[in-house]
Design a protein around this motif. Structure first.
Motif, PDB file in Angstrom:
ATOM      1  N   GLU A 228     -26.944 -37.482 -23.673  1.00 16.11           N
ATOM      2  CA  GLU A 228     -26.798 -37.353 -25.120  1.00 16.11           C
ATOM      3  C   GLU A 228     -28.009 -36.627 -25.687  1.00 16.11           C
ATOM      4  O   GLU A 228     -29.152 -37.035 -25.486  1.00 16.11           O
ATOM      5  N   ALA A 229     -27.742 -35.533 -26.396  1.00 12.48           N
ATOM      6  CA  ALA A 229     -28.848 -34.736 -26.932  1.00 12.48           C
ATOM      7  C   ALA A 229     -29.643 -35.533 -27.958  1.00 12.48           C
ATOM      8  O   ALA A 229     -29.072 -36.300 -28.733  1.00 12.48           O
ATOM      9  N   PRO A 230     -30.979 -35.378 -27.970  1.00 13.42           N
ATOM     10  CA  PRO A 230     -31.777 -36.054 -29.009  1.00 13.42           C
ATOM     11  C   PRO A 230     -31.477 -35.459 -30.385  1.00 13.42           C
ATOM     12  O   PRO A 230     -31.152 -34.285 -30.518  1.00 13.42           O
ATOM     13  N   ALA A 231     -31.606 -36.290 -31.391  1.00 14.42           N
ATOM     14  CA  ALA A 231     -31.291 -35.851 -32.767  1.00 14.42           C
ATOM     15  C   ALA A 231     -32.511 -35.176 -33.386  1.00 14.42           C
ATOM     16  O   ALA A 231     -33.054 -35.627 -34.392  1.00 14.42           O
ATOM     17  N   TRP A 232     -32.932 -34.066 -32.785  1.00 17.80           N
ATOM     18  CA  TRP A 232     -34.171 -33.417 -33.215  1.00 17.80           C
ATOM     19  C   TRP A 232     -33.982 -32.551 -34.462  1.00 17.80           C
ATOM     20  O   TRP A 232     -34.953 -32.030 -35.006  1.00 17.80           O
ATOM     21  N   GLN A 233     -32.720 -32.403 -34.937  1.00 21.34           N
ATOM     22  CA  GLN A 233     -32.494 -31.537 -36.096  1.00 21.34           C
ATOM     23  C   GLN A 233     -32.955 -32.158 -37.408  1.00 21.34           C
ATOM     24  O   GLN A 233     -33.168 -31.448 -38.390  1.00 21.34           O
ATOM     25  N   THR A 234     -33.080 -33.489 -37.464  1.00 23.64           N
ATOM     26  CA  THR A 234     -33.488 -34.158 -38.705  1.00 23.64           C
ATOM     27  C   THR A 234     -34.655 -35.092 -38.418  1.00 23.64           C
ATOM     28  O   THR A 234     -34.806 -35.599 -37.306  1.00 23.64           O
ATOM     29  N   SER A 235     -35.468 -35.321 -39.456  1.00 21.11           N
ATOM     30  CA  SER A 235     -36.637 -36.187 -39.311  1.00 21.11           C
ATOM     31  C   SER A 235     -36.835 -36.994 -40.583  1.00 21.11           C
ATOM     32  O   SER A 235     -36.395 -36.595 -41.678  1.00 21.11           O
ATOM     33  N   ARG A 236     -37.513 -38.124 -40.438  1.00 20.04           N
ATOM     34  CA  ARG A 236     -37.807 -38.970 -41.596  1.00 20.04           C
ATOM     35  C   ARG A 236     -38.727 -38.282 -42.595  1.00 20.04           C
ATOM     36  O   ARG A 236     -38.770 -38.651 -43.766  1.00 20.04           O
ATOM     37  N   LEU A 237     -39.475 -37.283 -42.166  1.00 20.20           N
ATOM     38  CA  LEU A 237     -40.427 -36.612 -43.042  1.00 20.20           C
ATOM     39  C   LEU A 237     -39.870 -35.337 -43.661  1.00 20.20           C
ATOM     40  O   LEU A 237     -40.575 -34.629 -44.369  1.00 20.20           O
ATOM     41  N   GLU A 238     -38.610 -35.052 -43.396  1.00 12.71           N
ATOM     42  CA  GLU A 238     -38.046 -33.790 -43.856  1.00 12.71           C
ATOM     43  C   GLU A 238     -37.765 -33.791 -45.353  1.00 12.71           C
ATOM     44  O   GLU A 238     -37.700 -32.738 -45.977  1.00 12.71           O
ATOM     45  N   ASP A 239     -37.592 -34.968 -45.951  1.00 18.14           N
ATOM     46  CA  ASP A 239     -37.182 -35.019 -47.353  1.00 18.14           C
ATOM     47  C   ASP A 239     -38.363 -35.053 -48.317  1.00 18.14           C
ATOM     48  O   ASP A 239     -38.227 -35.458 -49.461  1.00 18.14           O
ATOM     49  N   GLY A 240     -39.552 -34.650 -47.873  1.00 18.71           N
ATOM     50  CA  GLY A 240     -40.687 -34.532 -48.772  1.00 18.71           C
ATOM     51  C   GLY A 240     -41.488 -35.796 -48.970  1.00 18.71           C
ATOM     52  O   GLY A 240     -42.309 -35.870 -49.885  1.00 18.71           O
ATOM     53  N   ARG A 241     -41.297 -36.808 -48.135  1.00 19.68           N
ATOM     54  CA  ARG A 241     -42.043 -38.053 -48.290  1.00 19.68           C
ATOM     55  C   ARG A 241     -43.322 -38.054 -47.451  1.00 19.68           C
ATOM     56  O   ARG A 241     -43.737 -39.088 -46.941  1.00 19.68           O
ATOM     57  N   GLY A 349     -39.852 -24.267 -34.763  1.00 16.34           N
ATOM     58  CA  GLY A 349     -39.036 -24.419 -33.562  1.00 16.34           C
ATOM     59  C   GLY A 349     -37.553 -24.388 -33.874  1.00 16.34           C
ATOM     60  O   GLY A 349     -36.755 -23.801 -33.113  1.00 16.34           O
ATOM     61  N   LYS A 350     -37.154 -25.014 -34.968  1.00 16.89           N
ATOM     62  CA  LYS A 350     -35.733 -24.991 -35.335  1.00 16.89           C
ATOM     63  C   LYS A 350     -35.264 -23.560 -35.596  1.00 16.89           C
ATOM     64  O   LYS A 350     -34.141 -23.182 -35.198  1.00 16.89           O
ATOM     65  N   SER A 351     -36.085 -22.764 -36.235  1.00 18.23           N
ATOM     66  CA  SER A 351     -35.737 -21.364 -36.479  1.00 18.23           C
ATOM     67  C   SER A 351     -35.626 -20.599 -35.165  1.00 18.23           C
ATOM     68  O   SER A 351     -34.708 -19.773 -34.973  1.00 18.23           O
ATOM     69  N   ARG A 352     -36.539 -20.869 -34.245  1.00 12.94           N
ATOM     70  CA  ARG A 352     -36.501 -20.174 -32.958  1.00 12.94           C
ATOM     71  C   ARG A 352     -35.271 -20.558 -32.148  1.00 12.94           C
ATOM     72  O   ARG A 352     -34.645 -19.711 -31.498  1.00 12.94           O
ATOM     73  N   HIS A 354     -32.390 -21.484 -33.300  1.00 15.56           N
ATOM     74  CA  HIS A 354     -31.256 -20.793 -33.919  1.00 15.56           C
ATOM     75  C   HIS A 354     -31.234 -19.318 -33.520  1.00 15.56           C
ATOM     76  O   HIS A 354     -30.170 -18.743 -33.224  1.00 15.56           O
ATOM     77  N   ARG A 355     -32.396 -18.698 -33.488  1.00 13.86           N
ATOM     78  CA  ARG A 355     -32.464 -17.276 -33.110  1.00 13.86           C
ATOM     79  C   ARG A 355     -32.027 -17.078 -31.659  1.00 13.86           C
ATOM     80  O   ARG A 355     -31.287 -16.126 -31.354  1.00 13.86           O
ATOM     81  N   HIS A 356     -32.473 -17.948 -30.771  1.00 15.78           N
ATOM     82  CA  HIS A 356     -32.077 -17.817 -29.369  1.00 15.78           C
ATOM     83  C   HIS A 356     -30.575 -18.006 -29.208  1.00 15.78           C
ATOM     84  O   HIS A 356     -29.927 -17.266 -28.451  1.00 15.78           O
ATOM     85  N   ARG A 357     -30.025 -19.001 -29.890  1.00 18.98           N
ATOM     86  CA  ARG A 357     -28.602 -19.292 -29.727  1.00 18.98           C
ATOM     87  C   ARG A 357     -27.710 -18.218 -30.347  1.00 18.98           C
ATOM     88  O   ARG A 357     -26.699 -17.820 -29.756  1.00 18.98           O
ATOM     89  N   GLU A 358     -28.085 -17.777 -31.544  1.00 18.67           N
ATOM     90  CA  GLU A 358     -27.202 -16.901 -32.300  1.00 18.67           C
ATOM     91  C   GLU A 358     -27.445 -15.421 -32.043  1.00 18.67           C
ATOM     92  O   GLU A 358     -26.563 -14.601 -32.346  1.00 18.67           O
ATOM     93  N   GLN A 359     -28.607 -15.071 -31.485  1.00 17.56           N
ATOM     94  CA  GLN A 359     -28.909 -13.651 -31.323  1.00 17.56           C
ATOM     95  C   GLN A 359     -29.244 -13.277 -29.884  1.00 17.56           C
ATOM     96  O   GLN A 359     -28.592 -12.399 -29.295  1.00 17.56           O
ATOM     97  N   LEU A 360     -30.273 -13.928 -29.313  1.00 19.00           N
ATOM     98  CA  LEU A 360     -30.753 -13.487 -28.003  1.00 19.00           C
ATOM     99  C   LEU A 360     -29.732 -13.728 -26.894  1.00 19.00           C
ATOM    100  O   LEU A 360     -29.500 -12.841 -26.051  1.00 19.00           O
ATOM    101  N   GLU A 405     -39.269 -27.885 -26.470  1.00 20.10           N
ATOM    102  CA  GLU A 405     -40.532 -27.943 -27.198  1.00 20.10           C
ATOM    103  C   GLU A 405     -40.323 -28.364 -28.646  1.00 20.10           C
ATOM    104  O   GLU A 405     -41.130 -29.126 -29.209  1.00 20.10           O
ATOM    105  N   THR A 406     -39.238 -27.909 -29.248  1.00 25.36           N
ATOM    106  CA  THR A 406     -38.937 -28.316 -30.621  1.00 25.36           C
ATOM    107  C   THR A 406     -38.611 -29.802 -30.675  1.00 25.36           C
ATOM    108  O   THR A 406     -39.045 -30.513 -31.592  1.00 25.36           O
TER     109      THR A 406
END
Length: 430
Positions: A228-241, A349-352, A354-360, A405-406
């Motif tokens: 099961e993939a880790p849920a690395w797309q979201t974090s507790r600190l993402e909402d500005g807290r 890392g999230k941007s990278r 996405h770039r690898h998956r969608e472009q490279l 790494e992300t």
């Protein structure tokens, strides 16, 4: 703050204990999720056991420290004659007395309260250290689990490519037998297969090392597959807290508890500048011809050198408060920089990814398809087509490495403080 720390600590520890039931010992083929790995690590940790024991010890000492000292029973014989007609007589000399008494030291209520508070602060410190141990445990377990998960996916990717390449080798060798392929094509295909097998050996080593590190935390369950993939797309600190979360970092909670403990010690040192009185009651029995006696006394220590003793002790304790506060402020700045760096690494890392998956990866696949078509039409040799196919594997492997790494940056960010919940994961493949 101390009550909040304690509540969070015991709630998290209770959750770990509740999850760590024997039924969790999965079979070798049963997947090991990140949530289960964290609970297994918490259940096996002796650091958490030690923290809870230290907290319980300080709580018990806090109760004991608030009590009055034990009374002192005193008895003896006074003025026993050693010569003359009344030699060794207990009743003929009017000065001979058998005495029994009780002495009680009476420290002030404020001192006893401060002594209790000192051990309560030590308990808070143990709780904070337990929080830090749990956060470190969860972070290290998550990092090991993530390494295990992605090296396993890399291995699966290489294995699929090896099977595909073996079929290509067989087809090319058959074509060589009937004159449709050249000997150079055979050697190129076999070389591609050997390179993939060598890459598989490297990935196998990485996967085994990851399992060995994970076994440090979860034991034999580290051999179970992580699917099961880790849920690395979201974090507790993402909402500005961020500013709200940083003071709850376990390292800062430990230093905050040390500041509180130092302040309590300074108040106790100030209270010690006032002497503790002792009260004594004595009953003395004389011979039958004489009256018995009752004595009452009060003892007061004389602080004749307060400037070099009590005042110096107070000054030392106040300096320790300043030291603890300075360490806290320095650690606060350090962790704020650390958290912002981890947040930047994770978002980049999230941007990278996405770039690898969608472009490279699509570009590498398109190039490989173009080279394969060119090979079939005789415009390029097989070596070029195989090299393009290797580039696809490299692109997919690189995408997995970037995602790993992300995910590690996410784990370091998400487990800066203990977590009793994880966001739902999403299975995504490059």
């Amino acid at each position: 703050m101390s009550c909040l720390i304690s509540a969070r600590w015991w709630a998290t520890a209770a959750m770990a204990a509740a999850l760590s039931v024997p039924a969790w010992a999965g079979t070798p083929d049963e997947p090991l999720s990140l949530r289960e790995a964290l609970a297994l690590a918490a259940a096996r940790s002796q650091q958490l056991v030690a923290s809870r024991a230290s907290t319980a010890a300080s709580r018990n000492m806090a109760i004991a420290a608030g009590q009055l000292p034990d009374p002192v029973l005193k008895f003896g014989l006074d003025n026993l004659p050693l010569n003359g007609a009344d030699r060794l007589s207990l009743s003929r000399d009017f000065m001979t007395m058998r005495r029994i008494g009780v002495m009680q030291e009476l420290p002030g209520a404020q001192k006893r309260q401060l002594r209790t508070e000192r051990f309560e602060r030590e308990a808070d410190l143990s709780v904070a250290q337990g929080q830090m141990s749990l956060a470190n445990l969860q972070r290290d377990t998550a990092l090991a689990w993530i390494e295990r998960y992605y090296t396993q996916r890399m291995r699966d990717l290489v294995l699929r490519q090896i099977e595909e390449t073996r079929l290509q080798v067989q087809a090319i060798e058959s074509g060589f037998g009937i004159g449709r392929s050249s000997q150079a094509d055979v050697f190129a295909a076999r070389s591609a297969l050997v390179l993939l097998e060598d890459r598989l050996s490297t990935v196998d080593r990485q996967q085994r090392n990851a399992a060995l590190v994970l076994a440090r935390w979860v034991g034999p369950d580290a051999e179970r597959p992580a699917t099961e993939a880790p849920a690395w797309q979201t974090s507790r600190l993402e909402d500005g807290r961020l500013q709200e979360h940083i003071p709850l970092h376990p390292d800062l909670l430990v230093l905050k508890a040390q500041v509180d403990a130092a302040q309590t010690e300074s108040r106790l040192a100030d209270a010690n500048r006032r002497s503790d009185w002792s009260v004594e009651v004595m009953y003395s029995q004389r011979g039958t011809a004489y009256s018995n006696m009752l004595s009452v006394g009060v003892s007061i220590p004389l602080q004749w050198d307060r400037a070099n003793r009590q005042d110096r002790e107070l000054a030392a304790k106040l300096s320790m408060v300043d030291e603890a506060r300075a360490k806290y402020e320095d650690m606060l700045r350090s962790h704020e920089a650390e958290v912002r760096r981890l947040l930047n690494d994770w978002q980049t890392g999230k941007s990278r990814v996405h770039r690898h998956r969608e472009q490279l990866i699509p570009l590498a696949e398109q190039r490989a398809q173009a080279d394969l078509t060119a090979y079939r039409t005789g415009k390029v040799d097989l070596a070029a087509a195989l090299a393009a196919r290797r580039d696809v594997i490299d692109a997919r492997m690189q995408a997995l490495a970037v995602e790993m790494e992300t995910a590690k940056s996410w784990a370091q960010l998400n487990f800066l403080s203990p977590s009793d919940s994880l966001p739902t994961s999403r299975q995504e493949k490059p």
